[in-house]
Scaffold this motif. Structure first.
Motif, PDB file in Angstrom:
ATOM      1  N   UNK A   1       0.848  -1.196   0.000  1.00 31.55           N
ATOM      2  CA  UNK A   1       0.000   0.000   0.000  1.00 31.55           C
ATOM      3  C   UNK A   1       0.885   1.248   0.000  1.00 31.55           C
ATOM      4  N   UNK A   2       0.289   2.367  -0.155  1.00 33.40           N
ATOM      5  CA  UNK A   2       0.942   3.674  -0.051  1.00 33.40           C
ATOM      6  C   UNK A   2       2.017   3.891  -1.108  1.00 33.40           C
ATOM      7  N   UNK A   3       1.790   3.398  -2.310  1.00 35.41           N
ATOM      8  CA  UNK A   3       2.731   3.652  -3.400  1.00 35.41           C
ATOM      9  C   UNK A   3       2.460   5.044  -3.948  1.00 35.41           C
ATOM     10  N   UNK A   4       3.509   5.830  -3.995  1.00 31.80           N
ATOM     11  CA  UNK A   4       3.392   7.188  -4.512  1.00 31.80           C
ATOM     12  C   UNK A   4       3.695   7.229  -6.012  1.00 31.80           C
ATOM     13  N   UNK A   5       4.656   6.396  -6.433  1.00 32.11           N
ATOM     14  CA  UNK A   5       5.058   6.388  -7.845  1.00 32.11           C
ATOM     15  C   UNK A   5       5.586   5.000  -8.187  1.00 32.11           C
ATOM     16  N   UNK A   6       5.226   4.506  -9.356  1.00 29.86           N
ATOM     17  CA  UNK A   6       5.702   3.218  -9.836  1.00 29.86           C
ATOM     18  C   UNK A   6       6.101   3.380 -11.301  1.00 29.86           C
ATOM     19  N   UNK A   7       7.387   3.150 -11.586  1.00 25.47           N
ATOM     20  CA  UNK A   7       7.902   3.236 -12.949  1.00 25.47           C
ATOM     21  C   UNK A   7       8.282   1.829 -13.385  1.00 25.47           C
ATOM     22  N   UNK A   8       7.739   1.385 -14.511  1.00 27.06           N
ATOM     23  CA  UNK A   8       7.994   0.044 -15.019  1.00 27.06           C
ATOM     24  C   UNK A   8       8.776   0.168 -16.327  1.00 27.06           C
ATOM     25  N   UNK A   9       9.948  -0.495 -16.356  1.00 21.29           N
ATOM     26  CA  UNK A   9      10.777  -0.516 -17.569  1.00 21.29           C
ATOM     27  C   UNK A   9      10.997  -1.964 -17.964  1.00 21.29           C
ATOM     28  N   UNK A  10      10.666  -2.283 -19.203  1.00 23.34           N
ATOM     29  CA  UNK A  10      10.823  -3.646 -19.685  1.00 23.34           C
ATOM     30  C   UNK A  10      11.774  -3.645 -20.874  1.00 23.34           C
ATOM     31  N   UNK A  11      12.554  -4.716 -20.990  1.00 15.14           N
ATOM     32  CA  UNK A  11      13.545  -4.817 -22.059  1.00 15.14           C
ATOM     33  C   UNK A  11      13.439  -6.195 -22.697  1.00 15.14           C
ATOM     34  N   UNK A  12      14.279  -6.471 -23.644  1.00 16.53           N
ATOM     35  CA  UNK A  12      14.233  -7.740 -24.353  1.00 16.53           C
ATOM     36  C   UNK A  12      14.852  -8.895 -23.574  1.00 16.53           C
ATOM     37  N   UNK A  13      15.437  -8.637 -22.405  1.00 13.47           N
ATOM     38  CA  UNK A  13      16.088  -9.703 -21.633  1.00 13.47           C
ATOM     39  C   UNK A  13      15.110 -10.480 -20.754  1.00 13.47           C
ATOM     40  N   UNK A  14      13.812 -10.277 -20.912  1.00  8.11           N
ATOM     41  CA  UNK A  14      12.751 -10.986 -20.188  1.00  8.11           C
ATOM     42  C   UNK A  14      12.725 -10.664 -18.698  1.00  8.11           C
ATOM     43  N   UNK A  15      13.351  -9.559 -18.301  1.00  2.52           N
ATOM     44  CA  UNK A  15      13.259  -9.082 -16.919  1.00  2.52           C
ATOM     45  C   UNK A  15      12.706  -7.668 -16.952  1.00  2.52           C
TER      46      UNK A  15
END
Length: 59
Positions: free
Chosen positions: A19-33
């Motif tokens: 809970x209490x997430x202020x900001x979430x940045x998601x970065x995806x790449x070709x390495x499957x992570x």
């Protein structure tokens, strides 16, 4: 390695809802992570709940 999940009722890390997430940045790449940068807020036990007379810092 941690397991992150986006469910209908929120965001989970290793099966625990966060809970209490202020900001979430998601970065995806070709390495499957996926890289997540999470900013959250809350009280930090033994820091935010100290009263001025309860703790004396030593030199």
């Amino acid at each position: 390695m941690n397991i992150f999940e986006l469910k209908d009722d929120g965001f989970y890390i290793n099966g625990t809802r966060v809970d209490a997430i202020k900001k979430l940045v998601i970065s995806s790449d070709v390495d499957a992570l996926t890289e997540l940068t999470i900013t959250c807020y809350g009280k930090l036990h033994n820091l935010d709940d100290l009263k001025p007379t309860e703790h004396k810092f030593q030199r």
